[in-house]
Design an enzyme around this catalytic site. Sequence first.
Site, PDB file in Angstrom:
ATOM      1  N   HIS A 223      35.120  41.028  33.879  1.00  0.00           N
ATOM      2  CA  HIS A 223      35.132  40.857  35.337  1.00  0.00           C
ATOM      3  C   HIS A 223      33.886  40.070  35.738  1.00  0.00           C
ATOM      4  CE1 HIS A 223      36.352  41.474  39.379  1.00  0.00           C
ATOM      5  NE2 HIS A 223      35.302  42.202  39.706  1.00  0.00           N
TER       6      HIS A 223
ATOM      7  N   HIS B 134      32.771  38.971  44.624  1.00  0.00           N
ATOM      8  CA  HIS B 134      33.721  38.920  43.520  1.00  0.00           C
ATOM      9  C   HIS B 134      35.137  39.034  44.064  1.00  0.00           C
ATOM     10  CE1 HIS B 134      34.115  43.551  43.061  1.00  0.00           C
ATOM     11  NE2 HIS B 134      33.367  43.319  44.124  1.00  0.00           N
TER      12      HIS B 134
ATOM     13  N   CYS C  89      39.342  36.273  39.119  1.00  0.00           N
ATOM     14  CA  CYS C  89      37.908  36.328  39.384  1.00  0.00           C
ATOM     15  C   CYS C  89      37.135  35.268  38.601  1.00  0.00           C
ATOM     16  CB  CYS C  89      37.368  37.725  39.073  1.00  0.00           C
ATOM     17  SG  CYS C  89      37.506  38.208  37.328  1.00  0.00           S
TER      18      CYS C  89
END
Length: 234
Positions: free
Chosen positions: A83, A95, A184
């Site tokens: 992530h 994010h 992301c």
Amino acid sequence: MDKRALALRNLLFLSTKAKSNPRMKNPMLEAVSLVLEKLLFISYFKFFSSGAPGEDKAGNTLYEISSFLRGDVLEVPRTHLTHYGIYLGDNRVAHMMPDILLALTDDKGLTQKVVSNKRLILGVIGRVASIRVDTVEDFAYGAEILVNHLDRSLKKKALLNEEVAQRAEKLLGITPYSLLWNNCEHFVTYCRFGTAISPQADKVPRVTLTPVGSVGTLPPFPKLSSPLGAGIGF
């Protein structure tokens, strides 16, 4: 237009875009592409099941926030996926997070709360997300954080940190979501390098049937110039 209406419009755009994409006119390609995204979805589910935002685990981890610079790329590696976020300073990370709640309400008091696993997984299915700001602790939820590792792994020259942060701030808000086309990693690589790419998604084999029925590999899809221009869903 409120956020709920905008989310629904974006979902409609994704559906229309997929149907108009020349690569998706072949029913076999469409089916194979659907399978690929489902495989990524399973990995995504395992990734977030290993530690949920807001759990006690996050509260027990101390991060050296003073070592982060505005515009740095923060990475949270897990077994299946990584992530990514952009550090904005003052313990704030921008994010991209899938969140089905964005399509159901425009109540910021609800949507600004830390995204639960259920909201996230349904957001992946519904292909709706937001580029949001959370604390470092809520962003990483107890996992190790790598800083600017993409600079080395991609061997690309990064933009100036302030420009990176400003790009991230300009993109805050609701956005279409796709595991393959707008995730992301697309967000942070656009902010950091000026081009939206996702090596994680590129690692998924793209398979098609040739006219004679043998198995081959699709050529790479065009790189996106901006994550807001992405969103080719299946």
